[in-house]
Design a protein around this motif. Structure first.
Motif, PDB file in Angstrom:
ATOM      1  N   ALA A 172       0.863  -1.184   0.000  1.00 40.25           N
ATOM      2  CA  ALA A 172       0.000   0.000   0.000  1.00 40.25           C
ATOM      3  C   ALA A 172       0.894   1.227   0.000  1.00 40.25           C
ATOM      4  O   ALA A 172       2.033   1.179   0.478  1.00 40.25           O
ATOM      5  CB  ALA A 172      -0.920   0.010   1.227  1.00 40.25           C
ATOM      6  N   VAL A 173       0.395   2.314  -0.563  1.00 40.81           N
ATOM      7  CA  VAL A 173       1.179   3.547  -0.603  1.00 40.81           C
ATOM      8  C   VAL A 173       0.452   4.628   0.179  1.00 40.81           C
ATOM      9  O   VAL A 173      -0.775   4.617   0.314  1.00 40.81           O
ATOM     10  CB  VAL A 173       1.406   4.029  -2.056  1.00 40.81           C
ATOM     11  CG1 VAL A 173       2.283   3.063  -2.807  1.00 40.81           C
ATOM     12  CG2 VAL A 173       0.083   4.228  -2.783  1.00 40.81           C
ATOM     13  N   SER A 174       1.213   5.569   0.720  1.00 42.88           N
ATOM     14  CA  SER A 174       0.617   6.672   1.465  1.00 42.88           C
ATOM     15  C   SER A 174       0.433   7.869   0.545  1.00 42.88           C
ATOM     16  O   SER A 174       1.106   8.011  -0.482  1.00 42.88           O
ATOM     17  CB  SER A 174       1.502   7.050   2.652  1.00 42.88           C
ATOM     18  OG  SER A 174       2.722   7.606   2.183  1.00 42.88           O
ATOM     19  N   LEU A 175      -0.469   8.754   0.939  1.00 49.56           N
ATOM     20  CA  LEU A 175      -0.699   9.973   0.163  1.00 49.56           C
ATOM     21  C   LEU A 175       0.544  10.860   0.154  1.00 49.56           C
ATOM     22  O   LEU A 175       0.804  11.558  -0.823  1.00 49.56           O
ATOM     23  CB  LEU A 175      -1.900  10.741   0.743  1.00 49.56           C
ATOM     24  CG  LEU A 175      -3.266  10.084   0.534  1.00 49.56           C
ATOM     25  CD1 LEU A 175      -4.350  10.881   1.261  1.00 49.56           C
ATOM     26  CD2 LEU A 175      -3.608   9.968  -0.947  1.00 49.56           C
ATOM     27  N   GLY A 180       4.398  13.638  -4.052  1.00 49.39           N
ATOM     28  CA  GLY A 180       5.579  14.104  -4.769  1.00 49.39           C
ATOM     29  C   GLY A 180       5.664  13.600  -6.195  1.00 49.39           C
ATOM     30  O   GLY A 180       6.574  13.978  -6.944  1.00 49.39           O
ATOM     31  N   GLU A 181       4.739  12.745  -6.608  1.00 47.17           N
ATOM     32  CA  GLU A 181       4.746  12.171  -7.946  1.00 47.17           C
ATOM     33  C   GLU A 181       3.729  12.904  -8.830  1.00 47.17           C
ATOM     34  O   GLU A 181       2.706  13.389  -8.345  1.00 47.17           O
ATOM     35  CB  GLU A 181       4.389  10.683  -7.888  1.00 47.17           C
ATOM     36  CG  GLU A 181       5.287   9.843  -6.999  1.00 47.17           C
ATOM     37  CD  GLU A 181       6.701   9.731  -7.555  1.00 47.17           C
ATOM     38  OE1 GLU A 181       6.835   9.705  -8.799  1.00 47.17           O
ATOM     39  OE2 GLU A 181       7.653   9.670  -6.750  1.00 47.17           O
ATOM     40  N   LEU A 206      -1.722  17.970   2.461  1.00 48.14           N
ATOM     41  CA  LEU A 206      -0.738  17.667   1.422  1.00 48.14           C
ATOM     42  C   LEU A 206      -1.102  18.405   0.137  1.00 48.14           C
ATOM     43  O   LEU A 206      -2.278  18.686  -0.118  1.00 48.14           O
ATOM     44  CB  LEU A 206      -0.701  16.160   1.150  1.00 48.14           C
ATOM     45  CG  LEU A 206      -0.230  15.274   2.304  1.00 48.14           C
ATOM     46  CD1 LEU A 206      -0.485  13.811   1.985  1.00 48.14           C
ATOM     47  CD2 LEU A 206       1.253  15.511   2.588  1.00 48.14           C
ATOM     48  N   HIS A 207      -0.111  18.712  -0.642  1.00 46.79           N
ATOM     49  CA  HIS A 207      -0.330  19.398  -1.912  1.00 46.79           C
ATOM     50  C   HIS A 207       0.183  18.499  -3.036  1.00 46.79           C
ATOM     51  O   HIS A 207       1.394  18.405  -3.264  1.00 46.79           O
ATOM     52  CB  HIS A 207       0.399  20.747  -1.924  1.00 46.79           C
ATOM     53  CG  HIS A 207      -0.040  21.656  -0.821  1.00 46.79           C
ATOM     54  ND1 HIS A 207      -1.225  22.342  -0.859  1.00 46.79           N
ATOM     55  CD2 HIS A 207       0.557  21.959   0.361  1.00 46.79           C
ATOM     56  CE1 HIS A 207      -1.349  23.054   0.252  1.00 46.79           C
ATOM     57  NE2 HIS A 207      -0.280  22.839   1.013  1.00 46.79           N
ATOM     58  N   PRO A 208      -0.730  17.805  -3.724  1.00 46.65           N
ATOM     59  CA  PRO A 208      -0.293  16.876  -4.761  1.00 46.65           C
ATOM     60  C   PRO A 208       0.345  17.608  -5.937  1.00 46.65           C
ATOM     61  O   PRO A 208      -0.008  18.739  -6.259  1.00 46.65           O
ATOM     62  CB  PRO A 208      -1.597  16.186  -5.189  1.00 46.65           C
ATOM     63  CG  PRO A 208      -2.662  17.181  -4.869  1.00 46.65           C
ATOM     64  CD  PRO A 208      -2.197  17.865  -3.614  1.00 46.65           C
ATOM     65  N   ARG A 209       1.261  16.947  -6.544  1.00 42.86           N
ATOM     66  CA  ARG A 209       1.919  17.485  -7.730  1.00 42.86           C
ATOM     67  C   ARG A 209       1.120  17.059  -8.963  1.00 42.86           C
ATOM     68  O   ARG A 209       1.040  15.867  -9.274  1.00 42.86           O
ATOM     69  CB  ARG A 209       3.352  16.951  -7.807  1.00 42.86           C
ATOM     70  CG  ARG A 209       4.114  17.359  -9.060  1.00 42.86           C
ATOM     71  CD  ARG A 209       5.455  16.648  -9.069  1.00 42.86           C
ATOM     72  NE  ARG A 209       6.085  16.699 -10.394  1.00 42.86           N
ATOM     73  CZ  ARG A 209       7.098  15.919 -10.756  1.00 42.86           C
ATOM     74  NH1 ARG A 209       7.586  15.025  -9.892  1.00 42.86           N
ATOM     75  NH2 ARG A 209       7.616  16.033 -11.965  1.00 42.86           N
ATOM     76  N   THR A 228       4.598   8.721 -17.483  1.00 45.98           N
ATOM     77  CA  THR A 228       4.355  10.151 -17.269  1.00 45.98           C
ATOM     78  C   THR A 228       4.001  10.457 -15.821  1.00 45.98           C
ATOM     79  O   THR A 228       4.293  11.542 -15.321  1.00 45.98           O
ATOM     80  CB  THR A 228       3.221  10.638 -18.203  1.00 45.98           C
ATOM     81  OG1 THR A 228       3.542  10.282 -19.538  1.00 45.98           O
ATOM     82  CG2 THR A 228       3.024  12.135 -18.097  1.00 45.98           C
ATOM     83  N   GLY A 229       3.381   9.525 -15.147  1.00 42.35           N
ATOM     84  CA  GLY A 229       2.956   9.740 -13.761  1.00 42.35           C
ATOM     85  C   GLY A 229       2.077   8.590 -13.302  1.00 42.35           C
ATOM     86  O   GLY A 229       2.164   7.476 -13.836  1.00 42.35           O
ATOM     87  N   TYR A 230       1.226   8.863 -12.315  1.00 40.32           N
ATOM     88  CA  TYR A 230       0.313   7.840 -11.808  1.00 40.32           C
ATOM     89  C   TYR A 230      -1.118   8.362 -11.940  1.00 40.32           C
ATOM     90  O   TYR A 230      -1.354   9.551 -12.177  1.00 40.32           O
ATOM     91  CB  TYR A 230       0.617   7.495 -10.342  1.00 40.32           C
ATOM     92  CG  TYR A 230       0.245   8.580  -9.350  1.00 40.32           C
ATOM     93  CD1 TYR A 230      -0.942   8.507  -8.625  1.00 40.32           C
ATOM     94  CD2 TYR A 230       1.072   9.693  -9.142  1.00 40.32           C
ATOM     95  CE1 TYR A 230      -1.294   9.511  -7.717  1.00 40.32           C
ATOM     96  CE2 TYR A 230       0.737  10.679  -8.242  1.00 40.32           C
ATOM     97  CZ  TYR A 230      -0.458  10.592  -7.535  1.00 40.32           C
ATOM     98  OH  TYR A 230      -0.803  11.580  -6.649  1.00 40.32           O
ATOM     99  N   GLY A 231      -2.083   7.467 -11.805  1.00 43.27           N
ATOM    100  CA  GLY A 231      -3.482   7.852 -11.907  1.00 43.27           C
ATOM    101  C   GLY A 231      -4.280   7.430 -10.698  1.00 43.27           C
ATOM    102  O   GLY A 231      -3.932   6.467 -10.010  1.00 43.27           O
TER     103      GLY A 231
END
Length: 282
Positions: A172-175, A180-181, A206-209, A228-231
């Motif tokens: 699992a990943v954290s916000l 940063g992604e 948090l401020h998503p990129r 390119t990134g994540y969704g």
């Protein structure tokens, strides 16, 4: 027997004279008189007695029109029923919900349906003005009067990552890791998507990129595959390449909510029933 003649006889009986009936029917009086004689000849009896003051139903005419009125009403109801069954309903479907609409359509037994790609906001406007009968979209805020909604599914939000991404190997990943992604968002239903997905980040300060946007959900998948990134907008019911993976998020993120929208005045009972089945089945 021509039903027009029967309707003419009914109009004459209501008006009490050939002149007034002809004016109401917007036809010439001699023409109406000729068609009445043709009807009486076909039946074999006089329906009206004529006089200088007008016309009056005979006993035979009263018996005939009593039954004929019932028959004409039944015929008109039959025509209306046939036309309603022949009408093609329009169902708007928001981007990214191909699997949901497939499940909905599998519950239908009629082929009189046209599916049109359409954003949730446009669906609501079109349903309200009657140009669209129903739609599948993402949970909106408020709705205008006359538009009903039903929650049909909640999808937990998962991060869509390339398998070679350094976060993809986590259970699992954290916000905070995701912030940063670069986040790839679709332009379709972007406002609703931003509200749903960014709420979780904001709640944890948090401020998503934000990365580049994609025109559709399919392009989001392509861009994630290209690195390119994540969704976050692509839900787990969507078919994705083997090179991608969904990873759960540790924090509580508002789920992706799919709703069925419809015009309360539209004859879409089968669609509503199919949506209810979809909601029950999850």
């Amino acid at each position: 027997m021509d039903l027009r003649y029967v309707r003419y006889a009914m109009a004459i009986a209501r008006a009490g004279s050939l002149r007034r009936a002809a004016a109401a029917l917007h036809i010439a009086q001699p023409t109406l008189s000729e068609q009445l004689r043709a009807l009486e000849k076909e039946i074999g009896v006089e329906l009206f007695s004529r006089s200088s003051s007008g016309v009056q139903l005979t006993e035979a005419g009263e018996a005939f029109l009593a039954q004929a009125t019932v028959a004409v009403d039944a015929f008109e109801r039959a025509v209306a029923a046939a036309r309603s069954k022949g009408e093609t309903a329009r169902l708007g479907v928001a981007d990214g919900l191909a699997d949901v609409v497939a499940r909905l359509l599998s519950q239908l037994h009629t082929g009189r349906l046209r599916v049109a790609p359409m954003g949730t906001a446009e669906q609501i406007v079109s349903i309200a003005d009657g140009t669209l009968q129903a739609g599948l979209g993402y949970a909106p805020g408020s709705l205008p009067r006359g538009v009903a909604r039903m929650l049909v599914h909640r999808f937990p939000v998962r991060a869509l990552l390339h398998r070679e991404h350094h976060l993809a190997a986590h259970d699992a990943v954290s916000l905070s890791d995701l912030a940063g992604e670069p986040l790839v968002m679709p332009e379709s239903d972007a406002v609703a998507g931003a509200r749903r997905f960014l709420e979780g980040f904001v709640r944890h300060r948090l401020h998503p990129r934000l990365g580049p946007s994609a025109a559709t959900h399919d392009l989001v998948i392509n861009m994630v595959e290209e690195g390119t990134g994540y969704g976050l907008c692509v839900h787990e019911g969507t078919t994705i390449p083997d090179t991608l993976v969904f990873v759960p998020i540790k924090e509580d993120v508002p789920p992706l909510e799919v709703v069925f929208l419809w015009n309360r005045q539209a004859d879409v009972h089968e669609l509503v029933s199919a949506a209810r089945h979809l909601a029950r089945s999850g």
